[in-house]
Design a protein around this motif. Structure first.
Motif, short mmCIF file in Angstrom:
data_model
loop_
_atom_site.label_atom_id
_atom_site.label_comp_id
_atom_site.label_asym_id
_atom_site.label_seq_id
_atom_site.Cartn_x
_atom_site.Cartn_y
_atom_site.Cartn_z
N CYS A 126 0.83 -1.21 0.00
CA CYS A 126 0.00 0.00 0.00
C CYS A 126 0.86 1.25 0.00
CB CYS A 126 -0.93 0.00 1.21
SG CYS A 126 -2.14 -1.34 1.24
N PRO A 184 -2.89 13.81 -2.52
CA PRO A 184 -2.29 12.82 -1.62
C PRO A 184 -2.53 13.15 -0.15
CG PRO A 184 -0.75 13.39 -3.36
CD PRO A 184 -1.89 14.35 -3.46
N TYR A 190 1.01 4.23 -2.78
CA TYR A 190 0.76 5.62 -2.37
C TYR A 190 1.92 6.52 -2.76
CZ TYR A 190 -0.41 9.57 0.68
OH TYR A 190 -0.71 10.82 1.16
N ALA A 239 -4.75 3.84 -2.93
CA ALA A 239 -3.76 3.22 -2.06
C ALA A 239 -4.05 3.51 -0.59
CB ALA A 239 -2.36 3.72 -2.43
N ALA A 240 -4.50 4.73 -0.31
CA ALA A 240 -4.85 5.08 1.07
C ALA A 240 -6.02 4.23 1.57
CB ALA A 240 -5.18 6.57 1.16
N SER A 242 -6.20 12.53 0.70
CA SER A 242 -6.47 11.09 0.81
C SER A 242 -6.12 10.58 2.20
CB SER A 242 -5.68 10.32 -0.25
OG SER A 242 -6.05 10.72 -1.56
N GLY A 278 -3.11 7.49 -5.49
CA GLY A 278 -2.83 7.59 -4.07
C GLY A 278 -4.08 7.46 -3.22
#
Length: 405
Positions: free
Chosen positions: A199, A291, A203, A238-239, A294, A235
């Motif tokens: 992850c 980012p 990110y 991914a978060a 997120s 991102g």
């Protein structure tokens, strides 16, 4: 005998949080959908400047609230919900849904309404053939996010669905791979570390790209393909995946008390507000807006979902009007822009920036009922098709009900 029977009620108490969690998530969806409508009405009345900055307004706090972009919340929520089964399987063992079943259910969820809306809106804007056939083709194949000119054509907000669909294919590739990679590891901590590292890598990639694009290549923020594509926006997914890993790793342990959850909730909301308030198209905050947003959305989700006792924030999220809005949020997301533009072109929205507030009310009054009708006549019946296959992706066999005696 007393000690043997004492734990009996425990499963019932542990079964309750998932149901409450679903209602909280519906509330988040409702808030995000309403915020998206307000944001796009705001754009209609306060045009972006040439550099791509947020629309100016005299009230800075109001500007911050209206300019807050919730697309990262949608990405994080979607990734969390779709990744959690893979995370549990990777960390604690178990099976996952086959890719064909996963993709079938995702297709049933988004395609019927999306394809219908694209065809209807495109046809009204291209009354003579061949029309802008490339725009239609790109929207039907979810590739319009890679077209600088047509990214916001037909259904402007659906550029994000291009990334959503791409994420589905990434997930059905990486999810089983993570499960297989973790299976030989004997220590649970090692399995958690592998999932978390994956992850973190996903990110970090958009952070690196944004840095290179902005500072090394000097690409302006109005280059939509550069800053709206998967290389810049994954991102958020991914978060959400990291949240799924965190909650799968914690399980029922270390649930937050109100004394901890509420300060974290306030911190996340304050951070999102400040991020929007102080965004500057020339500064680092704006460059890394998504980012950072997120991460803050995930903090908010964590402090809302991983709790021991519900707070007034949870009660707000589960208010019936908000959860019902969450139920129709996808239809509201799809239809609100065409409804807004239809009202605008018909001269039914007040003119000038002073007309923003009544215009927003008018759009809400038109878009929400439209979304409700869309949900019940398109989304809900299409969702029933998802029952045609079982959890393994095989056609489900239906047997007639026995006659009543």
């Amino acid at each position: 005998m007393t000690t043997a029977t004492a734990p009996a009620p425990r499963p019932a108490r542990e079964a309750a949080p998932p149901r409450r969690r679903t209602r909280d998530i519906d509330g988040f969806r409702g808030l995000a959908a309403l915020s998206t409508v307000a944001f796009h009405v705001w754009q209609e009345y306060f045009v972006y400047d040439a550099r791509g900055g947020h629309p100016p307004v005299k009230n800075a706090a109001l500007e911050a609230v209206l300019s807050l972009e919730v697309i990262d919340l949608f990405f994080a929520l979607s990734a969390f919900l779709l990744t959690v089964s893979y995370a549990r399987a990777a960390i604690d063992g178990g099976s996952t849904r086959p890719a064909r079943a996963f993709l079938f259910r995702r297709a049933i969820r988004i395609l019927p309404l999306y394809v219908l809306a694209v065809l209807v809106v495109w046809a009204t804007r291209n009354p003579t053939l061949p029309g802008n056939w490339q725009d239609l083709l790109e929207h039907l194949t979810f590739t319009h996010v890679f077209d600088q000119e047509r990214i916001f054509y037909t259904l402007g907000p659906t550029w994000s669905l291009s990334l959503e669909v791409l994420f589905y294919f990434v997930l059905v590739g990486l999810g089983p791979l993570a499960v297989r990679a973790c299976r030989p590891l004997r220590r649970r901590g090692s399995r958690i570390a592998v999932c978390a590292a994956g992850c973190l890598f996903l990110y970090t990639v958009p952070l690196v790209w944004i840095t290179v694009a902005h500072y090394a290549l000097g690409i302006p923020h109005t280059d939509w393909v550069a800053y709206f594509g998967p290389q810049a926006r994954f991102g958020g997914f991914a978060a959400g995946m990291a949240l799924a890993v965190a909650l799968a790793a914690l399980g029922d342990r270390a649930r937050l008390t109100p004394r901890t959850a509420l300060p974290l909730t306030a911190l996340a909301l304050a951070g999102l507000f400040c991020l929007s308030l102080y965004s500057d198209e020339e500064g680092n905050t704006f460059t890394y807006y998504h980012p950072i947003a997120s991460a803050l959305w995930v903090l908010l989700l964590f402090s809302t979902l991983h709790i021991r006792q519900r707070t007034f924030w949870n009660r707000f999220l589960t208010a019936r009007w908000l959860t019902l809005t969450g139920l129709i949020s996808y239809s509201l997301f799809i239809w609100h822009e065409p409804v807004m533009l239809l009202l605008h072109n018909a001269g039914l929205l007040p003119a000038g920036q002073s007309g923003f507030a009544p215009a927003m009310l008018i759009v809400f009054l038109a878009a929400v009922p439209t979304a409700a009708v869309s949900y019940w006549i398109i989304e809900y019946p299409a969702g029933l098709l998802g029952r045609l296959k079982d959890a393994g992706g095989r056609p489900r066999e239906f047997y007639p009900e026995p006659a009543l005696r």
